[in-house]
Design a protein around this motif. Structure first.
Motif, PDB file in Angstrom:
ATOM      1  N   SER A 138       0.860  -1.189   0.000  1.00 10.87           N
ATOM      2  CA  SER A 138       0.000   0.000   0.000  1.00 10.87           C
ATOM      3  C   SER A 138       0.891   1.232   0.000  1.00 10.87           C
ATOM      4  CB  SER A 138      -0.856   0.019   1.260  1.00 10.87           C
ATOM      5  OG  SER A 138      -1.489   1.267   1.406  1.00 10.87           O
ATOM      6  N   ALA A 140       0.245   3.522   1.778  1.00  5.87           N
ATOM      7  CA  ALA A 140       0.273   3.849   3.211  1.00  5.87           C
ATOM      8  C   ALA A 140       1.583   3.385   3.849  1.00  5.87           C
ATOM      9  CB  ALA A 140      -0.918   3.217   3.918  1.00  5.87           C
ATOM     10  N   VAL A 143       3.966   6.529   3.196  1.00  9.43           N
ATOM     11  CA  VAL A 143       3.702   7.848   3.781  1.00  9.43           C
ATOM     12  C   VAL A 143       2.839   7.784   5.037  1.00  9.43           C
ATOM     13  CG1 VAL A 143       3.977   9.066   1.598  1.00  9.43           C
ATOM     14  CG2 VAL A 143       1.723   8.233   2.225  1.00  9.43           C
ATOM     15  N   GLY A 144       2.465   6.576   5.456  1.00  6.74           N
ATOM     16  CA  GLY A 144       1.585   6.450   6.615  1.00  6.74           C
ATOM     17  C   GLY A 144       0.142   6.785   6.244  1.00  6.74           C
ATOM     18  N   SER A 145      -0.768   6.484   7.152  1.00  4.76           N
ATOM     19  CA  SER A 145      -2.174   6.777   6.888  1.00  4.76           C
ATOM     20  C   SER A 145      -2.892   6.973   8.218  1.00  4.76           C
ATOM     21  CB  SER A 145      -2.801   5.623   6.096  1.00  4.76           C
ATOM     22  OG  SER A 145      -4.165   5.879   5.856  1.00  4.76           O
ATOM     23  N   GLU A 148      -5.086   4.438  10.207  1.00  6.12           N
ATOM     24  CA  GLU A 148      -4.677   3.074   9.796  1.00  6.12           C
ATOM     25  C   GLU A 148      -3.227   2.825  10.207  1.00  6.12           C
ATOM     26  OE1 GLU A 148      -7.432   2.754   5.779  1.00  6.12           O
ATOM     27  OE2 GLU A 148      -5.368   3.396   5.574  1.00  6.12           O
ATOM     28  N   TYR A 151      -2.085  -0.961  10.283  1.00  4.79           N
ATOM     29  CA  TYR A 151      -2.112  -1.455   8.899  1.00  4.79           C
ATOM     30  C   TYR A 151      -0.911  -0.895   8.118  1.00  4.79           C
ATOM     31  CZ  TYR A 151      -3.932  -1.553   4.022  1.00  4.79           C
ATOM     32  OH  TYR A 151      -4.099  -1.716   2.657  1.00  4.79           O
ATOM     33  N   PRO A 181      -0.471   0.037  -4.023  1.00  3.48           N
ATOM     34  CA  PRO A 181      -1.663   0.747  -4.506  1.00  3.48           C
ATOM     35  C   PRO A 181      -1.993   1.945  -3.628  1.00  3.48           C
ATOM     36  CG  PRO A 181      -2.093  -1.616  -4.241  1.00  3.48           C
ATOM     37  CD  PRO A 181      -0.780  -1.327  -3.590  1.00  3.48           C
ATOM     38  N   GLY A 182      -2.620   2.931  -4.241  1.00  5.49           N
ATOM     39  CA  GLY A 182      -3.348   3.956  -3.505  1.00  5.49           C
ATOM     40  C   GLY A 182      -4.814   3.550  -3.530  1.00  5.49           C
ATOM     41  N   PRO A 183      -5.698   4.426  -3.036  1.00  6.64           N
ATOM     42  CA  PRO A 183      -7.123   4.103  -2.988  1.00  6.64           C
ATOM     43  C   PRO A 183      -7.635   3.539  -4.320  1.00  6.64           C
ATOM     44  CG  PRO A 183      -6.713   6.142  -1.830  1.00  6.64           C
ATOM     45  CD  PRO A 183      -5.399   5.742  -2.452  1.00  6.64           C
ATOM     46  N   GLU A 189     -12.060  -0.593   0.001  1.00  2.00           N
ATOM     47  CA  GLU A 189     -12.127   0.866   0.057  1.00  2.00           C
ATOM     48  C   GLU A 189     -13.568   1.334   0.260  1.00  2.00           C
ATOM     49  OE1 GLU A 189      -9.457   2.360   0.489  1.00  2.00           O
ATOM     50  OE2 GLU A 189      -9.813   4.490   0.061  1.00  2.00           O
ATOM     51  N   ARG A 200      -8.945  11.438   0.881  1.00  2.00           N
ATOM     52  CA  ARG A 200      -7.818  10.783   0.200  1.00  2.00           C
ATOM     53  C   ARG A 200      -7.814  11.129  -1.290  1.00  2.00           C
ATOM     54  NH1 ARG A 200      -8.719   4.837   2.774  1.00  2.00           N
ATOM     55  NH2 ARG A 200      -7.899   5.335   4.814  1.00  2.00           N
ATOM     56  N   LEU A 241      -0.088   9.940  -6.082  1.00  2.00           N
ATOM     57  CA  LEU A 241      -0.256  10.259  -4.651  1.00  2.00           C
ATOM     58  C   LEU A 241       1.084  10.374  -3.932  1.00  2.00           C
ATOM     59  CD1 LEU A 241      -2.080  10.475  -2.074  1.00  2.00           C
ATOM     60  CD2 LEU A 241      -2.058   7.990  -2.030  1.00  2.00           C
TER      61      LEU A 241
END
Ligand SMILES: NC(=O)C1=CN([C@@H]2O[C@H](COP(=O)(O)OP(=O)(O)OC[C@H]3O[C@@H](n4cnc5c(N)ncnc54)[C@H](O)[C@@H]3O)[C@@H](O)[C@H]2O)C=CC1
Ligand SMILES: CC(C)c1ccc(C(=O)O)c(O)c1O
Length: 244
Positions: A138, A140, A143-145, A148, A151, A181-183, A189, A200, A241
């Motif tokens: 991900s 994420a 860059v973190g999320s 989440e 995760y 992946p991004g969203p 999702e 997002r 992203l």
């Protein structure tokens, strides 16, 4: 000819990205072993689209079950050329409000399947002279999320694990790479808080979700001969992203 086809094992094959990836790798000429906790959707796809493949029920958070299913796949197909892990799951919540049970579930779904499947499949690839391993992580992980944290931490762990085994396995002609992946327009999702999802999408330069087929295209590249000299890499498929 059917005997010369490469064999791809996909775990999490019945999810949004999984189904798109099954279709894409089948179109690329792979035989498909489609593994999931809930096989109905992928078994139906295989039957309806006439895909050269078979669905297998697996709980990939259990090591013994991973070993058993991999043994069955080898009995059925004779070898494994490609492993793709797509299993993953999270909710959106505040870290300080979460409980240990939830973290353990996240580790079971987002981290252990990667270890168990790699441990079961890599020896078969080594015996076979090589292979391709692809983990769907991900953005994420990069860059973190917010909402989440665990995760994102586990997906980051998968990336570090991939780079480490990429070094260990290069001598066996096994490439290990990740997509990030991004969203993306999948059930995972759709299950998230709509406000969070809208926020997002606002920060994606292309201002839209990825289509599952766009994620499958990146997996297809890493599964193909075109990636023979690429290992330990993480390819973001996220509309710009993240850019590092
Ligand atoms: N959809 C998105 O926006 C994004 C998804 N991802 C990652 O992409 C991957 C694929 O996600 P989606 O297709 O969107 O999710 P999905 O929820 O549509 O599919 C996940 C699949 O994993 C299966 N699964 C869950 N636990 C399992 C277990 N213990 N054993 C075997 N199978 C199990 C589910 O039955 C489901 O078919 C996941 O790793 C996810 O973390 C990463 C970034 C964004
Ligand atoms: C960092 C971004 C906004 C991102 C990317 C991917 C996922 C995912 O894996 O579902 C996220 O939840 C994100 O927040």
């Amino acid at each position: 000819m059917s005997e010369q086809k490469k064999v791809a094992v996909l775990v999490g094959a019945a999810g949004g990205m999984g189904l798109a990836t099954v279709k894409r790798l089948a179109a690329d000429g792979f035989k498909i072993a489609a593994l999931d906790l809930n096989t109905a959707a992928v078994a139906e796809l295989i039957a309806e689209a006439g895909i050269d493949g078979k669905a297998y029920r697996i709980d990939a958070s259990k090591q013994e079950n991973c070993n058993q299913v991999v043994e069955q796949v080898v009995r059925d197909f004779g070898k494994i050329d490609v492993l793709v892990n797509l299993v993953g799951w999270t909710l959106t919540s505040k870290f300080l409000e979460e409980k240990r049970d939830y973290w353990e579930k996240l580790v079971g779904i987002n981290f252990f399947p990667v270890l168990f499947m790699t441990h079961a499949v890599a020896p078969i690839m080594i015996e076979n002279g090589g292979g391709k391993i692809i983990f769907v992580t991900s953005d994420a992980a990069k860059v973190g999320s917010g909402g989440e944290a665990v995760y994102a931490g586990l997906k980051g762990g998968v990336v570090a694990f991939a780079k480490s085994v990429a070094r260990e396995f290069a001598r066996y002609n096994i490439n290990v790479n990740c997509t990030a992946p991004g969203p993306t327009d999948t059930p995972l999702e759709h299950d998230q808080d709509p406000e969070v999802v809208a926020r997002r999408i606002k920060i994606i330069p292309f201002r839209r979700w990825a289509k599952p087929e766009e994620q499958a295209a990146a997996v297809s590249f890493f599964a193909s001969d075109s990636s023979d000299y690429i290992t330990g890499q993480v390819l973001s498929v996220s509309g710009g992203l993240t850019m590092s």
